[in-house]
Design an enzyme around this catalytic site. Structure first.
Site, PDB file in Angstrom:
ATOM      1  N   LYS A 150      52.084  30.229 131.480  1.00 25.83           N
ATOM      2  CA  LYS A 150      52.739  29.277 130.572  1.00 25.83           C
ATOM      3  C   LYS A 150      52.630  27.839 131.097  1.00 25.83           C
ATOM      4  O   LYS A 150      52.581  26.890 130.300  1.00 25.83           O
ATOM      5  CB  LYS A 150      54.200  29.670 130.350  1.00 25.83           C
ATOM      6  CG  LYS A 150      54.386  30.956 129.539  1.00 25.83           C
ATOM      7  CD  LYS A 150      53.816  30.852 128.122  1.00 25.83           C
ATOM      8  CE  LYS A 150      54.327  31.963 127.206  1.00 25.83           C
ATOM      9  NZ  LYS A 150      53.672  31.973 125.895  1.00 25.83           N
ATOM     10  N   TYR A 193      53.301  35.303 134.346  1.00 27.80           N
ATOM     11  CA  TYR A 193      53.734  34.679 133.074  1.00 27.80           C
ATOM     12  C   TYR A 193      54.043  33.207 133.302  1.00 27.80           C
ATOM     13  O   TYR A 193      53.590  32.345 132.525  1.00 27.80           O
ATOM     14  CB  TYR A 193      54.971  35.423 132.572  1.00 27.80           C
ATOM     15  CG  TYR A 193      55.611  34.861 131.317  1.00 27.80           C
ATOM     16  CD1 TYR A 193      55.033  35.075 130.066  1.00 27.80           C
ATOM     17  CD2 TYR A 193      56.815  34.160 131.371  1.00 27.80           C
ATOM     18  CE1 TYR A 193      55.644  34.588 128.907  1.00 27.80           C
ATOM     19  CE2 TYR A 193      57.430  33.677 130.223  1.00 27.80           C
ATOM     20  CZ  TYR A 193      56.838  33.889 128.989  1.00 27.80           C
ATOM     21  OH  TYR A 193      57.448  33.414 127.845  1.00 27.80           O
ATOM     22  N   THR A 203      65.532  36.647 120.278  1.00 23.50           N
ATOM     23  CA  THR A 203      64.757  37.437 119.305  1.00 23.50           C
ATOM     24  C   THR A 203      65.148  38.905 119.507  1.00 23.50           C
ATOM     25  O   THR A 203      65.651  39.278 120.584  1.00 23.50           O
ATOM     26  CB  THR A 203      63.243  37.294 119.561  1.00 23.50           C
ATOM     27  OG1 THR A 203      62.986  37.761 120.884  1.00 23.50           O
ATOM     28  CG2 THR A 203      62.775  35.857 119.434  1.00 23.50           C
ATOM     29  N   ASP A 262      43.333  41.259 118.626  1.00 23.12           N
ATOM     30  CA  ASP A 262      43.863  41.245 119.987  1.00 23.12           C
ATOM     31  C   ASP A 262      43.462  39.891 120.577  1.00 23.12           C
ATOM     32  O   ASP A 262      42.278  39.651 120.827  1.00 23.12           O
ATOM     33  CB  ASP A 262      43.276  42.399 120.809  1.00 23.12           C
ATOM     34  CG  ASP A 262      43.918  42.477 122.194  1.00 23.12           C
ATOM     35  OD1 ASP A 262      44.376  41.430 122.705  1.00 23.12           O
ATOM     36  OD2 ASP A 262      43.963  43.584 122.760  1.00 23.12           O
ATOM     37  N   VAL A 263      44.444  39.024 120.780  1.00 22.92           N
ATOM     38  CA  VAL A 263      44.117  37.643 121.171  1.00 22.92           C
ATOM     39  C   VAL A 263      43.577  37.538 122.607  1.00 22.92           C
ATOM     40  O   VAL A 263      43.163  36.461 123.028  1.00 22.92           O
ATOM     41  CB  VAL A 263      45.323  36.682 121.001  1.00 22.92           C
ATOM     42  CG1 VAL A 263      45.690  36.521 119.541  1.00 22.92           C
ATOM     43  CG2 VAL A 263      46.521  37.129 121.831  1.00 22.92           C
ATOM     44  N   ASN A 272      51.047  31.473 119.435  1.00 24.31           N
ATOM     45  CA  ASN A 272      52.387  31.978 119.743  1.00 24.31           C
ATOM     46  C   ASN A 272      52.363  33.325 120.472  1.00 24.31           C
ATOM     47  O   ASN A 272      53.279  33.618 121.247  1.00 24.31           O
ATOM     48  CB  ASN A 272      53.172  32.112 118.427  1.00 24.31           C
ATOM     49  CG  ASN A 272      54.399  32.985 118.584  1.00 24.31           C
ATOM     50  OD1 ASN A 272      55.412  32.550 119.132  1.00 24.31           O
ATOM     51  ND2 ASN A 272      54.322  34.234 118.126  1.00 24.31           N
TER      52      ASN A 272
HETATM   53  P1  NAD Z   1      57.681  38.897 120.500  1.00 22.71           P
HETATM   54  O1  NAD Z   1      57.309  39.968 121.453  1.00 22.71           O
HETATM   55  O2  NAD Z   1      58.452  39.241 119.285  1.00 22.71           O
HETATM   56  O3  NAD Z   1      56.389  38.070 120.071  1.00 22.71           O
HETATM   57  C1  NAD Z   1      55.157  38.180 120.671  1.00 22.71           C
HETATM   58  C2  NAD Z   1      54.149  38.508 119.592  1.00 22.71           C
HETATM   59  O4  NAD Z   1      52.859  38.519 120.165  1.00 22.71           O
HETATM   60  C3  NAD Z   1      54.389  39.884 118.974  1.00 22.71           C
HETATM   61  O5  NAD Z   1      54.290  39.799 117.566  1.00 22.71           O
HETATM   62  C4  NAD Z   1      53.250  40.730 119.542  1.00 22.71           C
HETATM   63  O6  NAD Z   1      52.835  41.759 118.675  1.00 22.71           O
HETATM   64  C5  NAD Z   1      52.170  39.675 119.717  1.00 22.71           C
HETATM   65  N1  NAD Z   1      51.178  40.084 120.704  1.00 22.71           N
HETATM   66  C6  NAD Z   1      51.403  40.600 121.934  1.00 22.71           C
HETATM   67  N2  NAD Z   1      50.232  40.894 122.535  1.00 22.71           N
HETATM   68  C7  NAD Z   1      49.270  40.561 121.657  1.00 22.71           C
HETATM   69  C8  NAD Z   1      47.861  40.624 121.691  1.00 22.71           C
HETATM   70  N3  NAD Z   1      47.206  41.097 122.770  1.00 22.71           N
HETATM   71  N4  NAD Z   1      47.167  40.204 120.610  1.00 22.71           N
HETATM   72  C9  NAD Z   1      47.804  39.726 119.520  1.00 22.71           C
HETATM   73  N5  NAD Z   1      49.138  39.626 119.430  1.00 22.71           N
HETATM   74  C10 NAD Z   1      49.857  40.050 120.488  1.00 22.71           C
HETATM   75  O7  NAD Z   1      58.504  37.843 121.366  1.00 22.71           O
HETATM   76  P2  NAD Z   1      58.910  36.324 121.073  1.00 22.71           P
HETATM   77  O8  NAD Z   1      60.075  36.090 121.947  1.00 22.71           O
HETATM   78  O9  NAD Z   1      58.957  36.027 119.647  1.00 22.71           O
HETATM   79  O10 NAD Z   1      57.678  35.548 121.762  1.00 22.71           O
HETATM   80  C11 NAD Z   1      56.852  34.623 121.064  1.00 22.71           C
HETATM   81  C12 NAD Z   1      56.344  33.600 122.046  1.00 22.71           C
HETATM   82  O11 NAD Z   1      57.449  32.842 122.547  1.00 22.71           O
HETATM   83  C13 NAD Z   1      55.638  34.181 123.264  1.00 22.71           C
HETATM   84  O12 NAD Z   1      54.529  33.393 123.610  1.00 22.71           O
HETATM   85  C14 NAD Z   1      56.706  34.105 124.338  1.00 22.71           C
HETATM   86  O13 NAD Z   1      56.156  34.033 125.627  1.00 22.71           O
HETATM   87  C15 NAD Z   1      57.383  32.797 123.951  1.00 22.71           C
HETATM   88  N6  NAD Z   1      58.721  32.644 124.506  1.00 22.71           N
HETATM   89  C16 NAD Z   1      59.751  33.463 124.135  1.00 22.71           C
HETATM   90  C17 NAD Z   1      61.026  33.269 124.691  1.00 22.71           C
HETATM   91  C18 NAD Z   1      62.213  34.115 124.315  1.00 22.71           C
HETATM   92  O14 NAD Z   1      63.254  33.993 124.978  1.00 22.71           O
HETATM   93  N7  NAD Z   1      62.157  34.920 123.291  1.00 22.71           N
HETATM   94  C19 NAD Z   1      61.215  32.260 125.640  1.00 22.71           C
HETATM   95  C20 NAD Z   1      60.146  31.438 125.984  1.00 22.71           C
HETATM   96  C21 NAD Z   1      58.903  31.640 125.410  1.00 22.71           C
END
Ligand code: NAD
Length: 262
Positions: free
Chosen positions: A163, A159, A194, A67-68, A94
């Protein structure tokens, strides 16, 4: 997408590597020859993703339940990876995510959760990984920020602030650790399709195709397009770049005074 960069023999950690952008990024690092550790809360989900990655790439993947948001778990994860693979060359912070709440009524818990998931986590993992990245001689950190950290998103105040903070953590860590050969950069993702993001858009009634008309490339991004930017920032090709945030967001959202469409 084929391997564009060469990470043969490099050891890479991707937090949140069990889904979405993290999963695709981990897969691209494996294709490029790296050994990869993925960290997330649920070991069974990580193992499922790792099995897919091995099948696609034949690469070596280690899963570490973490858990990060928890400092000690981040420290333990980093030491487990370093002991297993014999070092760490690249850390991709990430793991992240947003809760939706108006600032007027946002509970303290929501604020704290988003700040700890999107900002504290990167500090914890980076601080723990720093000695190993320094020892690597060409260590690199890539933080996954968001356009919400540049422009802000209403309804995602914590958020957005987290960020934005991540981009500043990137700059300060780059300044402090650059002299020891560790580069620190960020990639700010825009609207990326995603599976979880799309499910979230459907849940909140967010019309992605309408939102896309606001930016030049007129479509959501693909996770692979973020992954390639992450690999670039972590690679030798970016050897003189540190402290920067690269936006992968389909272009700037400009407003004009006349109709310029052809
Ligand atoms: P996602 O939800 O698939 O990925 C997030 C990952 O973080 C998941 O695998 C989840 O299990 C893990 N996670 C969540 N809480 C956690 C915790 N407490 N400890 C360990 N792991 C944990 O969504 P994504 O879109 O792939 O997001 C990845 C990154 O990209 C994130 O930081 C998100 O903010 C960023 N992001 C995504 C988008 C988008 O449009 N998809 C846009 C901008 C930024």
């Amino acid at each position: 997408m084929g391997a564009t960069f060469n990470f043969t023999g490099k050891i890479v950690i991707v937090t949140g590597g069990g889904s979405g952008i993290g999963e695709v990024t981990a897969t691209e690092f494996l294709r490029a020859g790296a050994k990869v550790a993925i960290a997330g809360r649920k070991l069974d989900r990580l193992e499922l993703a790792a099995a897919n990655m091995r099948a696609k790439t034949g690469g070596e993947v280690l899963c570490v339940a973490t858990d990060v948001r928890d400092l000690e778990q981040c420290q333990a994860m980093v030491e487990t990876v370093a002991a297993h693979f014999g070092g760490i060359d690249v850390l991709v912070n990430n793991a992240g995510g947003a809760r939706h709440a108006a600032l007027r009524t946002m509970p303290l818990e929501t604020w704290r959760q988003d700040m700890s998931l999107n900002l504290d986590s990167a500090f914890f993992c980076s601080q723990a990984a720093y000695p190993h990245l320094k020892a690597s001689g060409e260590g690199a950190i890539v933080n996954i920020s968001s356009l919400a950290g540049n422009n802000g998103t209403m309804g995602c105040g914590a958020y957005s602030a987290g960020k934005a903070g991540l981009q500043m953590l990137t700059r300060v860590a780059a300044a402090e650790w650059g002299p020891k050969g560790v580069r620190v950069n960020a990639v700010a993702a825009g609207m990326i399709a995603t599976p979880l993001a799309m499910a979230n858009w459907a849940k909140t009634g967010f019309d992605a195709s309408k939102a896309c008309t606001a930016f030049p490339l007129r479509r959501p991004g693909r996770p692979e397009e973020v992954a390639q930017a992450v690999l670039f920032m972590a690679s030798d090709a970016a050897s003189y770049i540190t402290g920067e945030t690269l936006i992968v967001g389909g272009g700037p959202q400009l407003k004009g005074m006349i109709d310029t469409d052809d």
